[in-house]
Design an enzyme around this catalytic site. Structure first.
Site, PDB file in Angstrom:
ATOM      1  N   ASP A  86      -7.689 -22.656 -11.051  1.00 17.62           N
ATOM      2  CA  ASP A  86      -7.525 -24.069 -10.851  1.00 17.62           C
ATOM      3  C   ASP A  86      -6.082 -24.349 -10.277  1.00 17.62           C
ATOM      4  O   ASP A  86      -5.323 -24.035 -10.930  1.00 17.62           O
ATOM      5  CB  ASP A  86      -7.835 -24.670 -12.125  1.00 17.62           C
ATOM      6  N   ASP A 137      -4.888 -16.962  -9.398  1.00 20.64           N
ATOM      7  CA  ASP A 137      -5.326 -17.989 -10.361  1.00 20.64           C
ATOM      8  C   ASP A 137      -6.480 -18.850  -9.736  1.00 20.64           C
ATOM      9  O   ASP A 137      -6.728 -18.772  -8.637  1.00 20.64           O
ATOM     10  CB  ASP A 137      -4.036 -18.635 -10.728  1.00 20.64           C
TER      11      ASP A 137
END
Length: 244
Positions: free
Chosen positions: A11, A9
């Site tokens: 952020d 992932d």
């Protein structure tokens, strides 16, 4: 089953970009557009329950001005506002020193040296991913990640498993051959729904509530070694096989 790939992932996982990056960019876009909206840290944390910037803006509009949200051009207006926010965010990354979270850079390098494949599976806009990779890794960043699954590559964003399935299909890998690294409940749920073992690394907005389905739950990746990721992955795969 041997671990073949890490699926990252972005952020909150690679870097803490939400509070001092995305939130700031949203507020600057609001001010520029003449809107009297301001998202403080607490409110933004609540809004992160909606994945995707455009979707978050529409959800906010529905909350503060239902009539405007029902207008035929509401989605188009929020899309334009989000495009401006993205441009501001990219500029912020250019002007501010943004680094990876502790332990991330070492694991990226160690995984590459060990021959593990790596990819990104995120809901954020592709331009945001590109700029973050450029400012943190330079030119080698785009060689590090084989596939970048981002933004509107799929119709449904996390917690739907679509972005993971999209990445897996292009890498021609089975879910159990990968380990996802996420920082949010919705990210974990997306990976689990796709059948990918997932490690939770809590970030600024994760909170303290238990998030089920993970192979591990860490405050950061500082001090974590690649062999530990292999061990967590192997344990998860063995557990799944035993339960089948």
């Amino acid at each position: 089953m041997t671990l073949k790939a890490l699926l990252w992932d972005v952020d909150g996982t690679l870097a803490e970009t939400e509070d001092h990056g995305h939130r700031v960019a949203f507020n600057l876009a609001f001010k520029e557009a003449g809107l009297r909206w301001r998202w403080d840290s607490e409110l933004y944390g609540d809004l992160l329950k909606v994945t995707g910037g455009k979707e978050r803006l529409l959800a906010w509009l529905e909350r503060v001005d239902p009539a405007a949200a029902a207008a035929p051009d509401a989605a188009a207006r929020m899309t334009r506002l989000h495009e401006r926010k993205t441009a501001i965010y990219v500029d912020l990354l250019t002007r501010r020193a943004v680094g990876f979270r502790p332990g991330v850079a070492r694991l990226l390098d160690d995984a590459q040296a060990a021959g593990l494949r790596q990819a990104i599976a995120t809901t954020t806009t592709p331009a945001n991913v590109t700029q973050l990779i450029d400012v943190t890794l330079g030119g080698r960043g785009h060689r590090l990640f084989e596939i970048v699954g981002a933004g509107d590559a799929v119709p449904k964003k996390k917690p739907a498993p679509d972005i993971y399935r999209w990445v897996l299909e292009r890498m021609r890998l089975a879910p159990h051959e990968c380990l996802a690294i996420e920082d949010s409940r919705m990210g974990v749920e997306a990976a689990v729904a796709a059948g990918v073992p997932v490690l939770l690394v809590r970030s600024r907005y994760t909170g303290t509530a238990t998030i089920p389905g993970t192979v591990g739950d860490l405050p950061s990746l500082e001090g974590v070694r690649l062999q530990q990721l292999r061990d967590w992955h192997a344990k998860a795969v063995q557990g799944s096989a035993a339960a089948a």
